[in-house]
Design a protein around this motif. Structure first.
Motif, PDB file in Angstrom:
ATOM      1  N   ALA A 170       4.010  -3.456   2.878  1.00  0.00           N
ATOM      2  CA  ALA A 170       4.029  -3.594   2.117  1.00  0.00           C
ATOM      3  C   ALA A 170       5.042  -5.183   2.431  1.00  0.00           C
ATOM      4  O   ALA A 170       4.871  -6.862   1.802  1.00  0.00           O
ATOM      5  CB  ALA A 170       3.843  -3.157   0.768  1.00  0.00           C
ATOM      6  N   SER A 194       1.210  -9.213  -4.405  1.00  0.00           N
ATOM      7  CA  SER A 194       1.300  -8.826  -6.429  1.00  0.00           C
ATOM      8  C   SER A 194      -0.837  -8.940  -6.219  1.00  0.00           C
ATOM      9  O   SER A 194      -1.473  -9.995  -5.411  1.00  0.00           O
ATOM     10  CB  SER A 194       1.500  -9.554  -7.097  1.00  0.00           C
ATOM     11  N   PRO A 223      -1.856   1.584   7.200  1.00  0.00           N
ATOM     12  CA  PRO A 223      -2.431   1.879   5.699  1.00  0.00           C
ATOM     13  C   PRO A 223      -2.123   0.756   5.086  1.00  0.00           C
ATOM     14  O   PRO A 223      -0.509  -0.222   5.450  1.00  0.00           O
ATOM     15  CB  PRO A 223      -1.666   2.770   5.406  1.00  0.00           C
ATOM     16  N   ILE A 224      -3.125   0.622   3.686  1.00  0.00           N
ATOM     17  CA  ILE A 224      -3.136  -0.280   3.671  1.00  0.00           C
ATOM     18  C   ILE A 224      -2.780  -0.080   1.720  1.00  0.00           C
ATOM     19  O   ILE A 224      -3.404   0.880   1.834  1.00  0.00           O
ATOM     20  CB  ILE A 224      -3.424  -1.563   3.725  1.00  0.00           C
ATOM     21  N   ASP A 225      -3.044  -1.081   0.274  1.00  0.00           N
ATOM     22  CA  ASP A 225      -4.001  -0.485  -0.637  1.00  0.00           C
ATOM     23  C   ASP A 225      -4.266  -1.873  -1.271  1.00  0.00           C
ATOM     24  O   ASP A 225      -5.182  -2.116  -0.134  1.00  0.00           O
ATOM     25  CB  ASP A 225      -2.151  -0.910  -2.209  1.00  0.00           C
ATOM     26  N   GLY A 226      -4.378  -1.342  -2.158  1.00  0.00           N
ATOM     27  CA  GLY A 226      -6.224  -2.095  -3.037  1.00  0.00           C
ATOM     28  C   GLY A 226      -5.706  -3.700  -3.254  1.00  0.00           C
ATOM     29  O   GLY A 226      -6.351  -5.698  -3.397  1.00  0.00           O
ATOM     30  N   SER A 228      -2.466  -5.665  -1.233  1.00  0.00           N
ATOM     31  CA  SER A 228      -1.785  -6.317   0.536  1.00  0.00           C
ATOM     32  C   SER A 228      -3.207  -6.781   1.624  1.00  0.00           C
ATOM     33  O   SER A 228      -2.537  -7.646   1.811  1.00  0.00           O
ATOM     34  CB  SER A 228      -1.530  -4.846   0.881  1.00  0.00           C
ATOM     35  N   ASP A 234     -14.360  -4.517  -0.239  1.00  0.00           N
ATOM     36  CA  ASP A 234     -14.320  -5.042  -1.406  1.00  0.00           C
ATOM     37  C   ASP A 234     -14.721  -5.810  -1.957  1.00  0.00           C
ATOM     38  O   ASP A 234     -14.754  -6.688  -2.065  1.00  0.00           O
ATOM     39  CB  ASP A 234     -12.817  -5.279  -1.471  1.00  0.00           C
TER      40      ASP A 234
END
Length: 416
Positions: A170, A194, A223-226, A228, A234
């Motif tokens: 990130a 953000s 690995p990523i978050d929802g 980035s 989605d």
């Protein structure tokens, strides 16, 4: 990008108004006396003046004369993966420690300059030296990589949603976005700092036409978050961004980083997602990720319109090995506004390109990847002499024919 109007020449509005008042006074006072008063003369007994001849009849104006000129089409081009391997970075580094990635594009300068707006897939972070400059498999480019894509290549519609975007986490995404914050005008989409930035659709305006860029990736190597990275899977995010883009813009371009690497075949996930975003209002889908060319087609969509889909436009800048990986396309299309004000996508074209580098048979046999040098991108049709220096064993004409067959009949392949 709107150019400034040239400075107006001739008398100002106030000067013209003053002249008009004076001329009217001369007419009311009458001929020579008024003229003498105006110029400061003193003729006490001016000669009588003859009555002026009646003004000649003026022809009726042509009804079409004052009609507004038809706006020129906006020519958009799209280029595929910009992939700075270690050998690309080595060739871009200057003796003084600076960087110059623009040099590799001089062979297609005329094609770049002919565009009104340019899409590019920046395949890697450009987080700079603090994160370590690296190539495959975990990429990170100097900040100058983004600078040169914008300033030298002309990239102003920029996709960051791809499988390498999070190679530096990130923090690398944040540093990359910070670089692009200073490169304006541009619309950068797909990797975010953000939730607010993720949901802020990027709109680029060219000659009064608003172009929205909405970007999605099929997967990430890291690995990523929802937040980035915008992901194709989605569904809620896809629907939200497409609705926002359709509301804000005249034309919606979707960037899709997807597909099976090194395959010319379109897979089911690609066709399903293309139809989904088409029905949500996409005008154009630009596909990247397979590193090779895939077909071009039109899809009918739910509102009765059509969506132009480039399933893969291949690589543009890289030092990959195979000829198919070094054959790309400058994908072109025009945006045309009709009499009702709606903007339509027309005239899909492709200029095939060839990514060349010097590499002797001995270096190739030894697998000396860092020996690759003399990088250049040229129109494929003009690359005959360069291809003769390789071991591919094909002519430029043969590769143009094979690549044109892959793209299919829905696009016009131009020589250069």
């Amino acid at each position: 990008m709107t150019q400034e109007n040239p400075a107006r020449s001739g008398p100002s509005r106030r000067t013209r108004l003053t002249i008009t008042i004076v001329v009217a006074a001369l007419v009311l006072l009458g001929g020579g006396t008024a003229a003498a008063l105006w110029w400061g003369g003193s003729d006490p007994d001016p000669a009588p003046t003859a009555a002026p001849d009646p003004a000649p009849e003026q022809p009726e104006p042509d009804p079409g004369t004052d009609a507004p000129a038809e706006a020129d089409p906006i020519h958009v081009i799209a280029m595929g993966d910009m992939l700075p391997h270690d050998s690309v970075n080595a060739n871009a580094q200057l003796p003084d420690g600076g960087w110059d990635y623009g040099q590799f594009f001089e062979g297609i300068r005329a094609q770049l300059d002919a565009a009104d707006a340019t899409f590019c897939n920046q395949e890697v972070p450009s987080a700079g030296a603090d994160f370590g400059i690296s190539g495959y498999p975990t990429f990170n480019a100097p900040t100058e990589f983004a600078r040169d894509l914008h300033d030298a290549v002309g990239c102003d519609l920029v996709n960051l949603a791809n499988n390498h975007a999070a190679d530096k986490g990130a923090e690398g995404i944040a540093a990359t976005r910070a670089v692009w914050d200073g490169l304006t005008p541009s619309a950068v989409s797909g990797a975010n700092r953000s939730a607010e930035e993720q949901r802020a659709v990027q709109v680029f305006e060219q000659d009064g036409v608003r172009i929205a860029l909405v970007s999605f990736a099929e997967y990430s190597n890291a690995p990523i978050d929802g937040v980035s990275l915008n992901m194709m899977g989605d569904d809620a995010l896809v629907a939200e961004l497409m609705a926002e883009a359709r509301d804000q813009a005249d034309t919606v371009i979707v960037s899709a980083h997807w597909g099976t690497e090194d395959s010319h075949e379109v897979n089911e996930a690609q066709t399903a997602f293309a139809q989904r975003v088409a029905d949500l209002g996409a005008d154009v889908v630009v596909g990247t990720g397979p590193h090779v060319l895939q077909p071009v087609t039109w899809l009918d969509r739910a509102d009765g319109g059509r969506t132009l889909v480039w399933y893969s436009i291949g690589n543009m800048l890289s030092t990959q090995l195979e000829l198919a990986q070094r054959t790309g396309a400058i994908a072109g299309f025009d945006l045309v506004r009709d009499d009702a004000g709606a903007v339509h996508v027309e005239n899909p074209t492709a200029i095939l390109t060839y990514m060349h580098y010097e590499w002797t048979p001995e270096q190739e046999a030894a697998g000396d990847l860092m020996a690759r040098h003399g990088l250049s991108i040229t129109p494929l049709s003009a690359s005959g002499e360069l291809l003769q220096q390789t071991s591919f064993g094909v002519t430029a004409e043969q590769q143009v024919e094979a690549s044109s067959e892959i793209l299919g009949p829905d696009v016009t392949v131009l020589p250069e």
